[in-house]
Enzyme design. Structure first.
Site, mmCIF file in Angstrom:
data_model
loop_
_atom_site.group_PDB
_atom_site.id
_atom_site.type_symbol
_atom_site.label_atom_id
_atom_site.label_comp_id
_atom_site.label_asym_id
_atom_site.label_seq_id
_atom_site.Cartn_x
_atom_site.Cartn_y
_atom_site.Cartn_z
ATOM 1 N N ASP A 60 -5.724 1.461 -26.196
ATOM 2 C CA ASP A 60 -6.751 1.013 -24.447
ATOM 3 C C ASP A 60 -6.725 2.768 -24.078
ATOM 4 O O ASP A 60 -5.472 3.383 -24.209
ATOM 5 C CB ASP A 60 -5.122 0.333 -23.854
ATOM 6 C CG ASP A 60 -5.435 -1.282 -24.642
ATOM 7 O OD1 ASP A 60 -6.296 -1.554 -25.058
ATOM 8 O OD2 ASP A 60 -4.696 -2.202 -23.999
ATOM 9 N N GLU B 168 0.564 -9.588 8.324
ATOM 10 C CA GLU B 168 0.466 -8.181 8.977
ATOM 11 C C GLU B 168 1.602 -7.058 7.943
ATOM 12 O O GLU B 168 1.618 -5.527 7.519
ATOM 13 C CB GLU B 168 0.995 -7.587 10.493
ATOM 14 C CG GLU B 168 0.179 -7.073 11.368
ATOM 15 C CD GLU B 168 -1.678 -6.191 10.691
ATOM 16 O OE1 GLU B 168 -1.480 -4.587 10.749
ATOM 17 O OE2 GLU B 168 -2.188 -7.376 10.530
ATOM 18 N N ARG C 180 0.398 -8.141 -22.191
ATOM 19 C CA ARG C 180 -0.422 -7.855 -22.907
ATOM 20 C C ARG C 180 0.119 -6.522 -23.612
ATOM 21 O O ARG C 180 -0.228 -6.765 -25.080
ATOM 22 C CB ARG C 180 -1.805 -7.778 -22.237
ATOM 23 C CG ARG C 180 -2.053 -6.309 -22.061
ATOM 24 C CD ARG C 180 -3.005 -5.807 -21.388
ATOM 25 N NE ARG C 180 -4.308 -5.964 -22.484
ATOM 26 C CZ ARG C 180 -4.679 -5.355 -23.173
ATOM 27 N NH1 ARG C 180 -4.076 -4.095 -23.160
ATOM 28 N NH2 ARG C 180 -5.370 -5.412 -24.057
ATOM 29 N N PRO D 170 1.279 -1.210 0.099
ATOM 30 C CA PRO D 170 0.212 -0.161 -0.296
ATOM 31 C C PRO D 170 1.039 1.223 0.492
ATOM 32 O O PRO D 170 0.454 2.723 -0.151
ATOM 33 C CB PRO D 170 -0.698 0.028 1.408
ATOM 34 C CG PRO D 170 -0.842 -1.432 1.101
ATOM 35 C CD PRO D 170 0.378 -1.456 1.244
#
Length: 261
Positions: free
Chosen positions: A173, A120, A158, A93
């Site tokens: 895209d 954790e 991709r 994060p």
């Protein structure tokens, strides 16, 4: 291009190795996948990879030593193939937000070692000693880094030449520079009328310039409604034309160059 993934759940990566676009590209040899389980680098009967955090608190923390040994093994295997040492990215994060530009940059290189944390967190000493990058998919928390790593791999693979049946497909895209970094326009296919809803007339006209203009305007409309910050980025990069700005003004979309607009 080679991906090495340090994970407690290597079986999860069969999805990108065996299925869909990435599976076909893997079968063609466009990229390679190698997984490294930290449990294979432990020395106790229980194959322990985690322990309680110093200072107390809930959860468990992944041990540094098995992770370091797994990364060392991955780097050695890459060196045996004549590859340079790879960057080591922790899915976290706290990482930088992964985006299309990041996927393009990754696709242009020789690959990366991805670290999938669990529990954790990960012992900070491993991060300080081994991790060169941290990557985040967004402001939410997953049970582990595996799902995020799958997304990182899919988005990069991709883009490899030959991965898509139509090489120009990736150029259309959302977020691609060929679209000025904007969202893609809506798409339609057969039948021409579905439950009373027809395909927009512009797409049936056969007039390529009109079709291109309609798609550009729909891209601008959708981006202004859903992701206005992408318009600001496009303006900053000089990617919007005068015609784009006239269309946006007619929509009433704000122009950050003119606070009164």
């Amino acid at each position: 291009m080679r991906f090495d993934v340090v994970t407690l759940f290597p079986d999860m990566f069969g999805t990108v190795r065996d299925l869909g676009i990435t599976g076909r590209a893997h079968a063609q040899g466009l990229w390679a996948l190698h997984t490294w389980n930290p449990r294979d680098y432990t020395h106790d009967v229980h194959r322990t990879v985690d322990d309680r955090p110093y200072g107390g608190g809930p959860g468990m923390v992944m041990l540094a030593a098995p992770l370091e040994a797994a990364v060392a093994a991955a780097q050695a295997a890459r060196a045996a193939q004549g590859l340079a040492p790879a960057p080591v990215a922790l899915l976290s994060p706290a990482g930088r937000r992964y985006d299309q530009q990041g996927a393009q940059s990754l696709a242009a290189g020789e690959g990366i070692i991805l670290i999938c944390g669990r529990y954790e967190g990960v012992d900070q000493r491993f991060i300080d000693r081994c991790v060169t990058d941290e990557i985040s998919l967004g402001d939410f928390v997953l049970s582990g880094g595996e799902i995020a790593a799958l997304a990182v791999i899919d988005a990069a693979v991709r883009l490899l030449p030959g991965a898509l049946n139509d090489g120009d497909s990736a150029l259309q895209d959302s977020f691609n520079e060929t679209l000025s970094g904007l969202l893609d326009s809506p798409h339609y296919t057969r039948p021409e009328v579905h439950d009373g809803q027809p395909v927009p007339a512009e797409l049936l006209s056969g007039h390529h310039a009109n079709i291109a203009r309609w798609r550009r305007e729909q891209s601008l409309r959708l981006t202004a409604a859903r992701r206005p910050e992408l318009l600001e980025k496009a303006r900053a990069n000089g990617w919007l034309t005068r015609a784009d700005e006239h269309f946006l003004a007619a929509l009433g979309a704000p122009d950050d160059r003119n606070p009164k607009s």
